[in-house]
Motif scaffolding. Structure first.
Motif, PDB file in Angstrom:
ATOM      1  N   ALA A   1     -10.697 -40.707 -13.490  1.00  0.00           N
ATOM      2  CA  ALA A   1     -11.937 -40.187 -12.915  1.00  0.00           C
ATOM      3  C   ALA A   1     -11.732 -38.801 -12.302  1.00  0.00           C
ATOM      4  CB  ALA A   1     -12.472 -41.162 -11.864  1.00  0.00           C
ATOM      5  N   VAL A   2     -10.633 -38.607 -11.588  1.00  0.00           N
ATOM      6  CA  VAL A   2     -10.388 -37.319 -10.931  1.00  0.00           C
ATOM      7  C   VAL A   2     -10.183 -36.195 -11.949  1.00  0.00           C
ATOM      8  CG1 VAL A   2      -8.837 -36.061  -9.387  1.00  0.00           C
ATOM      9  CG2 VAL A   2      -9.517 -38.404  -8.834  1.00  0.00           C
ATOM     10  N   PRO A   3      -9.342 -36.359 -12.989  1.00  0.00           N
ATOM     11  CA  PRO A   3      -9.213 -35.279 -13.986  1.00  0.00           C
ATOM     12  C   PRO A   3     -10.536 -34.915 -14.657  1.00  0.00           C
ATOM     13  CG  PRO A   3      -7.390 -36.804 -14.215  1.00  0.00           C
ATOM     14  CD  PRO A   3      -8.337 -37.426 -13.237  1.00  0.00           C
ATOM     15  N   LEU A   4     -11.334 -35.925 -15.026  1.00  0.00           N
ATOM     16  CA  LEU A   4     -12.611 -35.615 -15.675  1.00  0.00           C
ATOM     17  C   LEU A   4     -13.562 -34.904 -14.716  1.00  0.00           C
ATOM     18  CD1 LEU A   4     -13.346 -38.788 -17.851  1.00  0.00           C
ATOM     19  CD2 LEU A   4     -12.398 -36.587 -18.551  1.00  0.00           C
ATOM     20  N   LYS A   5     -13.561 -35.300 -13.467  1.00  0.00           N
ATOM     21  CA  LYS A   5     -14.419 -34.631 -12.491  1.00  0.00           C
ATOM     22  C   LYS A   5     -13.997 -33.172 -12.311  1.00  0.00           C
ATOM     23  CE  LYS A   5     -16.462 -35.357  -7.924  1.00  0.00           C
ATOM     24  NZ  LYS A   5     -17.808 -35.508  -8.504  1.00  0.00           N
ATOM     25  N   THR A   6     -12.690 -32.937 -12.309  1.00  0.00           N
ATOM     26  CA  THR A   6     -12.198 -31.567 -12.185  1.00  0.00           C
ATOM     27  C   THR A   6     -12.590 -30.735 -13.400  1.00  0.00           C
ATOM     28  OG1 THR A   6     -10.306 -32.348 -10.881  1.00  0.00           O
ATOM     29  CG2 THR A   6     -10.130 -30.168 -11.860  1.00  0.00           C
ATOM     30  N   LEU A   7     -12.458 -31.306 -14.603  1.00  0.00           N
ATOM     31  CA  LEU A   7     -12.798 -30.576 -15.820  1.00  0.00           C
ATOM     32  C   LEU A   7     -14.291 -30.285 -15.913  1.00  0.00           C
ATOM     33  CD1 LEU A   7     -10.543 -32.445 -18.414  1.00  0.00           C
ATOM     34  CD2 LEU A   7     -10.271 -30.086 -17.631  1.00  0.00           C
ATOM     35  N   SER A   8     -15.106 -31.227 -15.471  1.00  0.00           N
ATOM     36  CA  SER A   8     -16.553 -31.061 -15.611  1.00  0.00           C
ATOM     37  C   SER A   8     -17.167 -30.215 -14.496  1.00  0.00           C
ATOM     38  CB  SER A   8     -17.243 -32.430 -15.632  1.00  0.00           C
ATOM     39  OG  SER A   8     -17.066 -33.097 -14.391  1.00  0.00           O
ATOM     40  N   GLY A   9     -16.514 -30.162 -13.334  1.00  0.00           N
ATOM     41  CA  GLY A   9     -17.135 -29.486 -12.211  1.00  0.00           C
ATOM     42  C   GLY A   9     -16.473 -28.209 -11.763  1.00  0.00           C
ATOM     43  N   SER A  10     -15.278 -27.913 -12.243  1.00  0.00           N
ATOM     44  CA  SER A  10     -14.556 -26.728 -11.790  1.00  0.00           C
ATOM     45  C   SER A  10     -14.555 -25.662 -12.876  1.00  0.00           C
ATOM     46  CB  SER A  10     -13.108 -27.091 -11.429  1.00  0.00           C
ATOM     47  OG  SER A  10     -13.093 -28.067 -10.408  1.00  0.00           O
ATOM     48  N   PRO A  11     -15.097 -24.489 -12.596  1.00  0.00           N
ATOM     49  CA  PRO A  11     -15.097 -23.415 -13.602  1.00  0.00           C
ATOM     50  C   PRO A  11     -13.676 -23.053 -14.012  1.00  0.00           C
ATOM     51  CG  PRO A  11     -16.571 -22.894 -11.775  1.00  0.00           C
ATOM     52  CD  PRO A  11     -15.786 -24.090 -11.353  1.00  0.00           C
ATOM     53  N   SER A  12     -13.475 -22.880 -15.305  1.00  0.00           N
ATOM     54  CA  SER A  12     -12.165 -22.514 -15.827  1.00  0.00           C
ATOM     55  C   SER A  12     -12.344 -21.768 -17.137  1.00  0.00           C
ATOM     56  CB  SER A  12     -11.302 -23.766 -16.053  1.00  0.00           C
ATOM     57  OG  SER A  12     -10.131 -23.448 -16.774  1.00  0.00           O
ATOM     58  N   PRO A  13     -11.577 -20.707 -17.363  1.00  0.00           N
ATOM     59  CA  PRO A  13     -11.670 -19.985 -18.636  1.00  0.00           C
ATOM     60  C   PRO A  13     -11.284 -20.852 -19.833  1.00  0.00           C
ATOM     61  CG  PRO A  13     -10.266 -18.800 -17.056  1.00  0.00           C
ATOM     62  CD  PRO A  13     -10.595 -20.105 -16.450  1.00  0.00           C
ATOM     63  N   LEU A  14     -10.505 -21.906 -19.581  1.00  0.00           N
ATOM     64  CA  LEU A  14     -10.060 -22.767 -20.679  1.00  0.00           C
ATOM     65  C   LEU A  14     -11.135 -23.769 -21.098  1.00  0.00           C
ATOM     66  CD1 LEU A  14      -6.400 -23.550 -19.549  1.00  0.00           C
ATOM     67  CD2 LEU A  14      -7.159 -21.915 -21.273  1.00  0.00           C
ATOM     68  N   VAL A  15     -12.109 -24.032 -20.222  1.00  0.00           N
ATOM     69  CA  VAL A  15     -13.144 -25.026 -20.516  1.00  0.00           C
ATOM     70  C   VAL A  15     -14.504 -24.350 -20.368  1.00  0.00           C
ATOM     71  CG1 VAL A  15     -14.053 -27.311 -19.973  1.00  0.00           C
ATOM     72  CG2 VAL A  15     -11.639 -26.806 -19.559  1.00  0.00           C
ATOM     73  N   PRO A  16     -15.132 -23.942 -21.472  1.00  0.00           N
ATOM     74  CA  PRO A  16     -16.439 -23.279 -21.392  1.00  0.00           C
ATOM     75  C   PRO A  16     -17.486 -24.185 -20.750  1.00  0.00           C
ATOM     76  CG  PRO A  16     -15.466 -23.040 -23.580  1.00  0.00           C
ATOM     77  CD  PRO A  16     -14.624 -24.026 -22.844  1.00  0.00           C
ATOM     78  N   GLY A  17     -18.548 -23.562 -20.246  1.00  0.00           N
ATOM     79  CA  GLY A  17     -19.599 -24.325 -19.581  1.00  0.00           C
ATOM     80  C   GLY A  17     -20.236 -25.369 -20.469  1.00  0.00           C
ATOM     81  N   GLU A  18     -20.407 -25.055 -21.753  1.00  0.00           N
ATOM     82  CA  GLU A  18     -21.016 -26.015 -22.668  1.00  0.00           C
ATOM     83  C   GLU A  18     -20.136 -27.248 -22.833  1.00  0.00           C
ATOM     84  OE1 GLU A  18     -22.906 -26.154 -27.206  1.00  0.00           O
ATOM     85  OE2 GLU A  18     -22.161 -24.267 -26.345  1.00  0.00           O
ATOM     86  N   VAL A  19     -18.834 -27.038 -22.885  1.00  0.00           N
ATOM     87  CA  VAL A  19     -17.921 -28.171 -23.005  1.00  0.00           C
ATOM     88  C   VAL A  19     -17.909 -28.987 -21.714  1.00  0.00           C
ATOM     89  CG1 VAL A  19     -15.527 -28.856 -23.397  1.00  0.00           C
ATOM     90  CG2 VAL A  19     -16.509 -26.972 -24.714  1.00  0.00           C
ATOM     91  N   ARG A  20     -18.045 -28.310 -20.574  1.00  0.00           N
ATOM     92  CA  ARG A  20     -18.078 -29.036 -19.305  1.00  0.00           C
ATOM     93  C   ARG A  20     -19.267 -29.997 -19.253  1.00  0.00           C
ATOM     94  NH1 ARG A  20     -16.777 -24.047 -16.853  1.00  0.00           N
ATOM     95  NH2 ARG A  20     -18.867 -23.887 -15.930  1.00  0.00           N
ATOM     96  N   ASP A  21     -20.388 -29.600 -19.861  1.00  0.00           N
ATOM     97  CA  ASP A  21     -21.545 -30.503 -19.920  1.00  0.00           C
ATOM     98  C   ASP A  21     -21.202 -31.759 -20.721  1.00  0.00           C
ATOM     99  OD1 ASP A  21     -23.021 -28.702 -18.459  1.00  0.00           O
ATOM    100  OD2 ASP A  21     -23.914 -27.738 -20.229  1.00  0.00           O
ATOM    101  N   TYR A  22     -20.482 -31.596 -21.831  1.00  0.00           N
ATOM    102  CA  TYR A  22     -20.068 -32.754 -22.617  1.00  0.00           C
ATOM    103  C   TYR A  22     -19.092 -33.634 -21.831  1.00  0.00           C
ATOM    104  CZ  TYR A  22     -22.095 -30.739 -26.878  1.00  0.00           C
ATOM    105  OH  TYR A  22     -22.965 -30.237 -27.821  1.00  0.00           O
ATOM    106  N   VAL A  23     -18.185 -33.005 -21.110  1.00  0.00           N
ATOM    107  CA  VAL A  23     -17.216 -33.762 -20.321  1.00  0.00           C
ATOM    108  C   VAL A  23     -17.922 -34.556 -19.226  1.00  0.00           C
ATOM    109  CG1 VAL A  23     -15.214 -33.596 -18.795  1.00  0.00           C
ATOM    110  CG2 VAL A  23     -15.357 -32.131 -20.814  1.00  0.00           C
ATOM    111  N   ARG A  24     -18.987 -33.998 -18.688  1.00  0.00           N
ATOM    112  CA  ARG A  24     -19.750 -34.710 -17.657  1.00  0.00           C
ATOM    113  C   ARG A  24     -20.326 -36.012 -18.221  1.00  0.00           C
ATOM    114  NH1 ARG A  24     -22.688 -30.772 -16.502  1.00  0.00           N
ATOM    115  NH2 ARG A  24     -21.226 -29.876 -15.020  1.00  0.00           N
ATOM    116  N   ASP A  25     -20.745 -35.989 -19.475  1.00  0.00           N
ATOM    117  CA  ASP A  25     -21.239 -37.209 -20.108  1.00  0.00           C
ATOM    118  C   ASP A  25     -20.124 -38.242 -20.237  1.00  0.00           C
ATOM    119  OD1 ASP A  25     -23.339 -38.688 -21.728  1.00  0.00           O
ATOM    120  OD2 ASP A  25     -21.759 -38.490 -23.234  1.00  0.00           O
TER     121      ASP A  25
END
Length: 361
Positions: A239-263
């Motif tokens: 849960a913690v890694p996915l929350k970090t990926l979906s909610g923390s801006p990062s050049p490695l994870v574009p915003g569009e991908v973060r939306d998918y990760v949130r799902d």
């Protein structure tokens, strides 16, 4: 909410030149078994003649766009050492990838992320000799700006079908290696949901058996509870890694991908809730099964006590008249034996009727 620090920009590309092309042990041309797959993708399209990490990395850096996806299954230390040299991976992360048995986690090493996922698979009870019904494996990912390296442990976590599915959707694959990371995480969590559905059927069957007349071995409930706890250890830390990926801006994870990760994170929350529910239900079933056993033992003891009380009457009468005394009423009467038999039978029948009315028999 934790924020991932931004990555420094990548240095200008310089092609990797070698007099003799270097091969990764375990790849075609190496000294071990063939690695699972290696490909370079530009604008979501797989490139030709990129079957080893070095040539694949050269291709996408010459074009200055795209990424490389290299997949391994239970690699050796030599294989991972060569890959680490090619992509600049940290020795500690490489050691984790080789040894496996890691908890789900997300770590940052320089300009890439290291993500560990636990895979699970439901196994039919009859096909397991040790009673295990949930087997686990691992998928580890090194996510960089222009590469993703996946390392699998376990026989049930193949990604060949997923790679083909992604290659059939170049528009999504063009989002970069983070799109591959999301697709793998989504597939792993979907497998969690499938396993949860199978466990739910077992829990329902166990519940019916406990509250019916069937005998239930509490060991079976403990086995199922142990496997649910094994699922919890595989699912909850993610849960913690996915929350970090979906909610923390990062050049490695574009915003569009973060939306998918949130799902994916939402689906994981559902799995976590179901696991907690199963754990509570199984705890209740253990208590109910033990109470049922105690109740049945009490019923058996009441029946034994009732029959013992009935048997006590003729035993007492026979014992009294069996004593060596001449002056016992009816001892020398011609009908003494018949009277004693009738009295014993009458008292036994009367006790039987009384105990039967009270539910002891």
């Amino acid at each position: 909410m934790p924020v991932l620090p931004s990555l420094p920009s990548l240095p200008p590309f310089r092609a990797i030149h070698r007099r003799t092309p270097r091969t990764v042990p375990g790849t075609p041309g190496g000294d071990g078994a063939t690695m699972v797959n290696c490909a370079a993708y530009v604008d979501g399209v797989r490139q030709e003649l990129c079957s080893d990490p070095v040539s694949a990395l050269n291709r996408i850096r010459e074009k200055n766009r795209g990424f490389v996806w290299v997949g391994f299954h239970e690699p050796t230390a030599a294989q991972m050492s060569a890959v680490a040299e090619t992509f600049g991976l940290h020795p500690l992360a490489v050691e984790d990838a080789v040894q496996a048995y890691q908890r789900p986690k997300l770590e940052r090493y320089g300009q890439y992320l290291f993500l560990v996922l636990k895979t699970v698979k439901f196994v039919d009870h009859a096909s397991t000799g040790n009673g295990q019904i949930v087997t686990t494996g691992e998928i580890m990912m090194f996510l960089g700006a222009d590469f993703i390296v996946t390392v699998r442990h376990g026989e049930h976590s193949g990604l060949a079908g997923l790679r083909q599915k992604l290659e059939a959707d170049p528009q999504h694959l063009a989002l970069g290696p983070a799109a591959v990371m999301h697709a793998i995480a989504d597939r792993v969590v979907d497998e969690y949901l499938a396993v949860i559905a199978d466990i739910e059927e077992d829990v329902d069957e166990m519940e019916v058996a406990v509250f019916s007349s069937d005998d239930v071995d509490t060991e079976d409930i403990y086995l199922l509870k142990r496997e649910v706890l094994s699922m919890r250890r595989a699912v909850t830390p993610l849960a913690v890694p996915l929350k970090t990926l979906s909610g923390s801006p990062s050049p490695l994870v574009p915003g569009e991908v973060r939306d998918y990760v949130r799902d994916v994170e939402d689906h994981l929350s559902l799995v976590t809730e179901r696991i907690s529910t199963f754990d509570e239900m199984l705890t209740t079933l253990v208590s109910a099964a033990l109470a049922e056993v105690t109740t049945r033992q009490n019923e058996d003891m009441r029946k034994i006590s009732a029959w013992a009380a009935i048997a006590l009457v003729p035993t007492a009468i026979a014992g009294i008249y069996g004593m060596n005394f001449d002056y016992i009423p009816g001892m020398h009467s011609p009908i003494g034996f018949a009277v004693s038999i009738v009295v014993m039978a009458a008292v036994c029948v009367l006790l039987f009727m009384l105990l039967r009315r009270r539910g002891w028999l």
